[in-house]
Design a protein around this motif. Structure first.
Motif, PDB file in Angstrom:
ATOM      1  N   GLY A   1       0.816  -1.207   0.000  1.00  0.00           N
ATOM      2  CA  GLY A   1       0.000   0.000   0.000  1.00  0.00           C
ATOM      3  C   GLY A   1       0.850   1.257   0.000  1.00  0.00           C
ATOM      4  O   GLY A   1       0.574   2.213  -0.736  1.00  0.00           O
ATOM      5  N   LEU A   2       1.896   1.282   0.824  1.00  0.00           N
ATOM      6  CA  LEU A   2       2.796   2.430   0.865  1.00  0.00           C
ATOM      7  C   LEU A   2       3.477   2.643  -0.484  1.00  0.00           C
ATOM      8  O   LEU A   2       3.564   3.780  -0.981  1.00  0.00           O
ATOM      9  CB  LEU A   2       3.845   2.216   1.956  1.00  0.00           C
ATOM     10  N   ALA A   3       3.928   1.543  -1.107  1.00  0.00           N
ATOM     11  CA  ALA A   3       4.594   1.671  -2.403  1.00  0.00           C
ATOM     12  C   ALA A   3       3.632   2.226  -3.455  1.00  0.00           C
ATOM     13  O   ALA A   3       4.007   3.078  -4.274  1.00  0.00           O
ATOM     14  CB  ALA A   3       5.126   0.306  -2.846  1.00  0.00           C
ATOM     15  N   ALA A   4       2.381   1.768  -3.434  1.00  0.00           N
ATOM     16  CA  ALA A   4       1.403   2.250  -4.413  1.00  0.00           C
ATOM     17  C   ALA A   4       1.098   3.723  -4.191  1.00  0.00           C
ATOM     18  O   ALA A   4       0.992   4.499  -5.154  1.00  0.00           O
ATOM     19  CB  ALA A   4       0.130   1.412  -4.328  1.00  0.00           C
ATOM     20  N   TYR A   5       0.952   4.140  -2.935  1.00  0.00           N
ATOM     21  CA  TYR A   5       0.696   5.551  -2.648  1.00  0.00           C
ATOM     22  C   TYR A   5       1.876   6.419  -3.084  1.00  0.00           C
ATOM     23  O   TYR A   5       1.691   7.494  -3.671  1.00  0.00           O
ATOM     24  CB  TYR A   5       0.438   5.751  -1.155  1.00  0.00           C
ATOM     25  N   GLU A   6       3.099   5.968  -2.805  1.00  0.00           N
ATOM     26  CA  GLU A   6       4.265   6.780  -3.159  1.00  0.00           C
ATOM     27  C   GLU A   6       4.421   6.894  -4.675  1.00  0.00           C
ATOM     28  O   GLU A   6       4.672   7.997  -5.195  1.00  0.00           O
ATOM     29  CB  GLU A   6       5.522   6.166  -2.535  1.00  0.00           C
TER      30      GLU A   6
ATOM     31  N   GLY B   1      -5.138  12.204   0.224  1.00  0.00           N
ATOM     32  CA  GLY B   1      -4.991  13.144   1.332  1.00  0.00           C
ATOM     33  C   GLY B   1      -5.330  12.500   2.665  1.00  0.00           C
ATOM     34  O   GLY B   1      -4.640  12.732   3.675  1.00  0.00           O
ATOM     35  N   GLY B   2      -6.391  11.680   2.694  1.00  0.00           N
ATOM     36  CA  GLY B   2      -6.754  11.008   3.942  1.00  0.00           C
ATOM     37  C   GLY B   2      -5.674  10.065   4.423  1.00  0.00           C
ATOM     38  O   GLY B   2      -5.397   9.978   5.632  1.00  0.00           O
ATOM     39  N   ALA B   3      -5.046   9.324   3.501  1.00  0.00           N
ATOM     40  CA  ALA B   3      -3.975   8.406   3.888  1.00  0.00           C
ATOM     41  C   ALA B   3      -2.780   9.164   4.446  1.00  0.00           C
ATOM     42  O   ALA B   3      -2.116   8.720   5.391  1.00  0.00           O
ATOM     43  CB  ALA B   3      -3.552   7.573   2.680  1.00  0.00           C
ATOM     44  N   THR B   4      -2.496  10.340   3.875  1.00  0.00           N
ATOM     45  CA  THR B   4      -1.369  11.141   4.375  1.00  0.00           C
ATOM     46  C   THR B   4      -1.657  11.679   5.768  1.00  0.00           C
ATOM     47  O   THR B   4      -0.804  11.631   6.669  1.00  0.00           O
ATOM     48  CB  THR B   4      -1.080  12.297   3.413  1.00  0.00           C
ATOM     49  N   LEU B   5      -2.854  12.202   5.974  1.00  0.00           N
ATOM     50  CA  LEU B   5      -3.202  12.763   7.277  1.00  0.00           C
ATOM     51  C   LEU B   5      -3.323  11.688   8.347  1.00  0.00           C
ATOM     52  O   LEU B   5      -3.097  11.964   9.529  1.00  0.00           O
ATOM     53  CB  LEU B   5      -4.516  13.540   7.168  1.00  0.00           C
ATOM     54  N   ALA B   6      -3.674  10.448   7.943  1.00  0.00           N
ATOM     55  CA  ALA B   6      -3.825   9.382   8.930  1.00  0.00           C
ATOM     56  C   ALA B   6      -2.494   9.008   9.560  1.00  0.00           C
ATOM     57  O   ALA B   6      -2.451   8.577  10.727  1.00  0.00           O
ATOM     58  CB  ALA B   6      -4.460   8.148   8.278  1.00  0.00           C
ATOM     59  N   ALA B   7      -1.409   9.139   8.825  1.00  0.00           N
ATOM     60  CA  ALA B   7      -0.069   8.835   9.336  1.00  0.00           C
ATOM     61  C   ALA B   7      -0.034   7.467   9.994  1.00  0.00           C
ATOM     62  O   ALA B   7       0.493   7.300  11.106  1.00  0.00           O
ATOM     63  CB  ALA B   7       0.386   9.920  10.319  1.00  0.00           C
ATOM     64  N   ASP B   8      -0.596   6.461   9.310  1.00  0.00           N
ATOM     65  CA  ASP B   8      -0.658   5.113   9.879  1.00  0.00           C
ATOM     66  C   ASP B   8       0.328   4.156   9.224  1.00  0.00           C
ATOM     67  O   ASP B   8       0.199   2.938   9.343  1.00  0.00           O
ATOM     68  CB  ASP B   8      -2.076   4.550   9.735  1.00  0.00           C
ATOM     69  N   GLY B   9       1.292   4.692   8.509  1.00  0.00           N
ATOM     70  CA  GLY B   9       2.317   3.843   7.920  1.00  0.00           C
ATOM     71  C   GLY B   9       2.053   3.424   6.498  1.00  0.00           C
ATOM     72  O   GLY B   9       2.924   2.817   5.875  1.00  0.00           O
ATOM     73  N   MET B  10       0.866   3.730   5.956  1.00  0.00           N
ATOM     74  CA  MET B  10       0.569   3.322   4.586  1.00  0.00           C
ATOM     75  C   MET B  10       0.593   4.502   3.625  1.00  0.00           C
ATOM     76  O   MET B  10       0.869   4.338   2.439  1.00  0.00           O
ATOM     77  CB  MET B  10      -0.782   2.606   4.513  1.00  0.00           C
ATOM     78  N   GLY B  11       0.296   5.718   4.090  1.00  0.00           N
ATOM     79  CA  GLY B  11       0.259   6.873   3.207  1.00  0.00           C
ATOM     80  C   GLY B  11       1.632   7.438   2.929  1.00  0.00           C
ATOM     81  O   GLY B  11       2.601   7.169   3.635  1.00  0.00           O
ATOM     82  N   PRO B  12       1.753   8.278   1.878  1.00  0.00           N
ATOM     83  CA  PRO B  12       3.042   8.885   1.534  1.00  0.00           C
ATOM     84  C   PRO B  12       3.402   9.993   2.515  1.00  0.00           C
ATOM     85  O   PRO B  12       2.566  10.442   3.304  1.00  0.00           O
ATOM     86  CB  PRO B  12       2.788   9.441   0.135  1.00  0.00           C
TER      87      PRO B  12
END
Length: 832
Positions: free
Chosen positions: A621-626, A654-665
């Motif tokens: 998930g992190l790789a796909a977001y980045e 934007g939600g994944a980034t703000l969540a800061a749960d290890g998956m967002g860019p």
């Protein structure tokens, strides 16, 4: 009215008796599919005639399934299913825009029940040791086929005299002779006439008398059709094939042969008995098809719902057949149907009891007596039930009674195949798994099922199984109340979208309906080569779908999501390397961000199902977001219809980034790429530009003055301003309230721009403002009213009507004002 009322002259009866030849070495017995009286008469005739060979109107290539048809452990109804592929391929659109050729598959069913005359004949043959031959062909060949021969056609046509329609019931129903008989008997249609004459009126007849009466009816019916009309049915080659098969059997000396075929067939074939020896050997029926034996259901056997040549009310006629040794089997069948109707109606709240059944049965008998029918039939049962059972409010009680009566007449019986039929392992696995989970296939109406995934392990097992059946395209389970906008739904293994779809991953409850149809078993038979179980076949087809999506991260991520839904954790883990490679190779940011969004939802689903965290899933998930974030400048070049899903993807990013749960860019990477993308979007798509502005605002980096300027500068068509606002509000719903320059620009557009431009932009503005809640709209309206000096009552900027309706009404109003001005003529001011 009874058989004696047919009115056939003596010479016609003599002609029919000659054609049937029931006392000769080659006899023809006329039948109608799924007729209990016909089956009973044939059952009585067979031991008296004692045939050495029985020729049955079934495709010759089905003979290899004779042993399976007669398996004593099988229970009717079952059917022979022939699966064919059209030689002309159809072109199917793919998700990537390409088109591929596929051969469409079709299925033809030849159903059997206990009172099918054909099955009665086959069972007698097995018990007596008589030889059995199937004499029909699977599908007619064109008349210019080489194996027919030009010189052979005229003689065969002369021998048969006339050609028959393939659907005998259709010809009977269209016949002028049938219409005249219906008028005399007071019958409403062919089915009611047939029941009165040959089911009720024929039960006490001898087999020979019954056969002669049916043959006379068939011959009189044929004579109401012209030669050209019958030739248009396209069945000449089929009947020539039957005639040649009969000729082969008749050539065997000292053997008695009995032909069991449709009434309209036997009066033609029997009339050509002198010509049969001259016919050539029947050509090989080499039509390509996969032929299998499958269970069938009473609802599909009903002429009203499935099998057109059959008869309505299969459960009623099954009761007649089972009670055929009694004095009045029709009365016993009526009694059982009426009691079953009461049981079903009581379950729905009707206050009915045995006394009502007694009254209805007496009513039905009196009705049959008034009509001059020796037995009561299905029509009398229907009228008696509706007259005696409907109490209270007609629209309520009447519907319940009619529905219950229909189910009682139709039944919900599902056939079962014995071991000789050789059910495939996957078919056996499907049935055993369904029964273990309380989902046993039923032939009744769809059954509703609600699964609480968070509370029950069994519910989660049921969910996995149902999702597997949906993915395989069995048509057994349909999920209700959800949509498949994210690609996680049940998509058939062949790629066709299915109506069932996956639940939102945050939901704790799934709702399904399950219902059995013969296509379930037929589809499982098609899938037999894919695995020995539903799970194995689902896994194999999922891996195949992922392989077809090679290099496209979004498609492989969707496969991972489906795999989790189906409980195929091991398969999902096996797909991880392919998904990682696709993420690195995919250059489409829409596909990458779509894959990231799906993987994030997969993680939420796993948590909902109580599964442990998966490090591989977070890493992918992190790789796909980045990678998707790095591709934002390419995403900014998206325009037209392809831009519609960009706001959703950016909102998730934007939600994944703000969540800061290890998956967002990282925030820094996203801000840098979003600013660069925004510069590109200025010249491409106002919707994407608005979404990027909204993304930056949601991250606390957007400047209010820029928003107003971007709105004013929205280029292109008039709806561009609304498109910009739609993209912006999708990610930052409070932008109009928090950024004064943006609201000023909107008010200026409404009040100062051209009227035509306003009308053109109104639908897109309505879509944009439709994203806001009532309170936000009210506050925006109040602020706008203050700026232009309107009172509170005039403050509403947004009509409750649909934007297209607003535009049409506004345009209509403008045209009306112009027409009124033209009608009124020049004003007095203009004349001065």
């Amino acid at each position: 009215m009874n058989l004696g009322d047919l009115g056939a002259p003596e010479e016609t009866r003599a002609e029919v008796a000659k054609r049937l030849g029931l006392s000769s070495a080659l006899a023809f017995f006329p039948v109608r599919h799924q007729s209990p009286t016909c089956a009973a008469k044939l059952e009585a005739f067979l031991p008296a005639f004692a045939p050495d060979v029985i020729l049955v109107e079934l495709p010759a290539r089905f003979e290899e399934h004779l042993e399976a048809l007669l398996d004593p452990e099988s229970r009717t109804p079952f059917a022979i299913c022939a699966i064919t592929e059209d030689k002309r391929p159809r072109f199917v659109a793919r998700r990537d825009g390409s088109r591929a050729a596929e051969a469409p598959r079709s299925r033809a069913y030849y159903p059997f029940c206990d009172y099918s005359p054909e099955l009665v004949a086959l069972r007698y043959a097995k018990a007596s040791g008589a030889e059995v031959r199937f004499i029909d062909r699977f599908s007619p060949l064109p008349e210019d086929e080489a194996d027919l021969g030009e010189d052979d056609l005229p003689s065969a046509e002369h021998a048969l005299g006339e050609r028959l329609g393939q659907d005998a019931g259709g010809l009977f129903g269209r016949s002028r002779f049938t219409a005249a008989l219906c008028a005399r008997a007071g019958a409403r249609d062919f089915d009611e006439l047939w029941e009165a004459l040959f089911e009720q009126g024929g039960w006490d007849e001898s087999p020979e008398g019954w056969a002669l009466a049916v043959g006379a009816y068939a011959l009189a019916t044929r004579r109401t059709f012209g030669q050209d009309e019958l030739e248009a049915d396209g069945t000449f080659s089929r009947e020539r094939f039957m005639a040649a098969k009969i000729a082969e059997a008749a050539a065997q000396k000292r053997k008695r042969a009995l032909v069991v075929a449709g009434a309209l067939h036997v009066v033609a074939l029997g009339g050509a008995r002198e010509m049969l020896p001259a016919l050539q050997r029947a050509p090989k029926d080499d039509a390509e098809a996969e032929v299998r034996l499958v269970p069938y259901t009473f609802p599909r056997l009903d002429a009203l719902l499935g099998y057109a040549p059959g008869m309505s009310g299969p459960a009623f006629y099954q009761h007649v057949w089972e009670a055929r040794a009694e004095a009045d089997p029709f009365a016993r069948a009526a009694e059982r149907v009426l009691l079953e109707t009461i049981r079903r109606a009581r379950a729905e709240g009707d206050a009915l009891g045995p006394a009502d059944a007694i009254a209805a049965l007496a009513f039905a008998r009196e009705l049959a007596s008034i009509r001059g029918r020796p037995k009561l039939g299905r029509a009398e049962v229907i009228e008696a039930a509706t007259s005696c059972f409907v109490k209270g409010e007609l629209r309520v009680s009447g519907r319940r009674v009619v529905a219950a009566l229909g189910e009682a007449l139709r039944g919900s019986r599902v056939g079962k195949l014995g071991p000789t039929a050789g059910p495939s392992p996957i078919l056996r696995d499907f049935r055993e798994t369904a029964e273990a989970l309380g989902l046993a296939p039923s032939g009744g109406p769809p059954r509703a099922i609600e699964l609480s995934l968070a509370a029950s392990k069994k519910a989660r097992r049921c969910s996995s199984f149902l999702h597997r059946t949906a993915w395989l395209g069995l048509g057994f389970a349909t999920q209700v109340g959800v949509g498949d906008v994210e690609g996680f739904g049940a998509k058939g293994a062949e790629g066709d979208p299915k109506p069932q779809a996956a639940t939102e991953f945050g939901a704790a409850t799934e709702r399904w309906t399950v219902a059995y149809a013969p296509e379930v078993d037929a589809r499982l038979l098609e899938l037999a080569a894919e695995g020995a179980s539903v799970e194995e076949a689902s896994a194999r087809l999922l891996v195949r779908a992922a392989r077809e999506g090679e290099g496209r991260a979004g498609e492989i991520a969707a496969c991972v999501g489906r795999g989790v839904r189906m409980g195929l954790e091991d398969v999902c883990l096996r797909l991880a390397p392919a998904l990682e490679a696709a993420i690195r190779a995919d250059e489409d940011p829409r596909s990458l961000l779509g894959a990231a969004r799906k993987l994030r939802r997969v993680r939420a689903l796993r948590a909902r199902l109580g599964l442990p965290k998966a490090a591989w899933l977070d890493a992918l998930g992190l790789a796909a977001y980045e990678e998707g974030t790095r591709g934002l400048p390419r995403l900014a070049q998206t325009s037209g219809a392809r831009a519609a899903d960009v706001p959703v993807l950016l909102a998730d990013l934007g939600g994944a980034t703000l969540a800061a749960d290890g998956m967002g860019p990282s925030r820094e990477l996203l801000l840098a790429k979003a600013r660069a993308a925004r510069e590109i979007a200025r010249a491409t798509s106002p919707l994407v530009l608005g979404a990027l502005d909204g993304l930056l605002v949601s991250l606390g980096e957007g400047r209010g003055s820029e928003l107003g300027a971007h709105f004013e500068a929205a280029r292109g068509r008039p709806e561009a301003k609304g498109a910009y606002l739609e993209g912006l509000l999708a990610l930052s719903p409070r932008a109009l309230l928090d950024e004064p320059s943006l609201l000023e620009a909107l008010v200026a557009h409404v009040t100062s721009g051209s009227f035509d431009g306003f009308l053109a932009s109104l639908p897109s503005l309505r879509r944009a403002l439709g994203r806001l809640g009532p309170r936000e709209l009210e506050e925006i309206s109040s602020r706008a009213a203050e700026r232009i000096g309107l009172g509170a009552s005039e403050a509403l900027l947004v009509s409750p009507l649909h934007p297209e309706e607003v535009a049409r009404l506004s345009a209509w109003e403008l045209r009306w004002l112009e027409a009124e001005a033209a009608w009124a003529g020049p004003s007095s001011d203009a004349n001065r």
